[in-house]
Design a protein around this motif. Structure first.
Motif, PDB file in Angstrom:
ATOM      1  N   MET A  94      64.390  81.925  88.477  1.00 49.58           N
ATOM      2  CA  MET A  94      64.144  81.384  89.824  1.00 49.58           C
ATOM      3  C   MET A  94      65.066  82.092  90.812  1.00 49.58           C
ATOM      4  O   MET A  94      66.280  81.883  90.773  1.00 49.58           O
ATOM      5  N   GLY A  95      64.516  82.941  91.639  1.00 56.89           N
ATOM      6  CA  GLY A  95      65.302  83.581  92.681  1.00 56.89           C
ATOM      7  C   GLY A  95      66.501  84.355  92.183  1.00 56.89           C
ATOM      8  O   GLY A  95      67.583  84.232  92.733  1.00 56.89           O
ATOM      9  N   GLY A  96      66.353  85.126  91.129  1.00 57.15           N
ATOM     10  CA  GLY A  96      67.449  85.931  90.603  1.00 57.15           C
ATOM     11  C   GLY A  96      68.403  85.173  89.695  1.00 57.15           C
ATOM     12  O   GLY A  96      69.371  85.734  89.207  1.00 57.15           O
ATOM     13  N   CYS A 108      69.116  62.944  75.329  1.00 62.10           N
ATOM     14  CA  CYS A 108      70.086  63.615  76.189  1.00 62.10           C
ATOM     15  C   CYS A 108      69.384  64.797  76.846  1.00 62.10           C
ATOM     16  O   CYS A 108      68.460  65.399  76.287  1.00 62.10           O
ATOM     17  N   CYS A 109      69.821  65.132  78.048  1.00 59.18           N
ATOM     18  CA  CYS A 109      69.241  66.253  78.768  1.00 59.18           C
ATOM     19  C   CYS A 109      70.346  66.959  79.551  1.00 59.18           C
ATOM     20  O   CYS A 109      71.157  66.306  80.213  1.00 59.18           O
ATOM     21  N   LEU A 110      70.395  68.260  79.455  1.00 57.45           N
ATOM     22  CA  LEU A 110      71.334  69.089  80.198  1.00 57.45           C
ATOM     23  C   LEU A 110      70.528  70.160  80.909  1.00 57.45           C
ATOM     24  O   LEU A 110      69.803  70.921  80.267  1.00 57.45           O
ATOM     25  N   GLU A 111      70.645  70.215  82.226  1.00 51.68           N
ATOM     26  CA  GLU A 111      69.865  71.163  83.014  1.00 51.68           C
ATOM     27  C   GLU A 111      70.768  71.804  84.059  1.00 51.68           C
ATOM     28  O   GLU A 111      71.493  71.112  84.766  1.00 51.68           O
ATOM     29  N   PHE A 112      70.717  73.140  84.132  1.00 46.11           N
ATOM     30  CA  PHE A 112      71.518  73.859  85.119  1.00 46.11           C
ATOM     31  C   PHE A 112      70.933  75.244  85.351  1.00 46.11           C
ATOM     32  O   PHE A 112      70.137  75.738  84.558  1.00 46.11           O
ATOM     33  N   SER A 113      71.359  75.861  86.437  1.00 46.48           N
ATOM     34  CA  SER A 113      71.002  77.257  86.678  1.00 46.48           C
ATOM     35  C   SER A 113      72.281  78.071  86.541  1.00 46.48           C
ATOM     36  O   SER A 113      73.393  77.551  86.670  1.00 46.48           O
ATOM     37  N   TYR A 114      72.130  79.366  86.264  1.00 53.22           N
ATOM     38  CA  TYR A 114      73.292  80.231  86.058  1.00 53.22           C
ATOM     39  C   TYR A 114      72.905  81.679  86.346  1.00 53.22           C
ATOM     40  O   TYR A 114      71.727  82.028  86.392  1.00 53.22           O
TER      41      TYR A 114
END
Length: 130
Positions: A94-96, A108-114
């Motif tokens: 997403m966008g680079g 459990c849920c873990l969501e992030f961008s990097y």
């Protein structure tokens, strides 16, 4: 694993033939650091890789893999529990940046961008009978 932004996947690809999926692996720890900011995840994978490093013993039954995700922006983290086994990993660019969502068997849920991912360590372990 659908994660594509590894800076150093060579150790994983040498051992597993490709980057392993991590589905079925247990997340032992998740550490959020202001340095970067970064997210560090330590996985315990059961079973042996296709090709183990020569210095490892022949008797082991788990592989610990530590991965850092740099320039992370947390989207969500909920329901961390005692047994956090990965059931699904969703990832997309997403966008680079890459957005990744770890869904665990215990809801459990873990969501992030990097921006980038780095293999910080790979070690063997023995937790049961081989």
């Amino acid at each position: 694993m659908n994660i594509t932004r590894f800076m150093n996947p060579q150790a994983l690809t040498a051992m597993y033939g490709d980057i392993p999926s991590f589905v079925g692996a247990e997340a032992l720890s998740v550490v959020f650091s202001q340095d970067g900011p970064s997210v560090f995840v330590k996985f315990m994978m059961k079973g042996k890789p296709l090709k183990k490093p020569a210095r490892w013993p022949s008797v082991f039954d788990v592989v610990y893999v530590e991965i850092s995700f740099g320039a992370a922006e947390i989207v969500g983290f909920s329901k961390w529990g005692r047994s956090n086994v990965v059931s699904e990993i969703l990832a997309c660019l997403m966008g680079g940046r890459e957005l990744v969502k770890f869904i665990f068997e215990n809801e459990c849920c873990l969501e992030f961008s990097y921006d980038w991912a780095c293999v910080e360590g790979i070690n063997y372990g023995l937790i049961g009978s081989p």
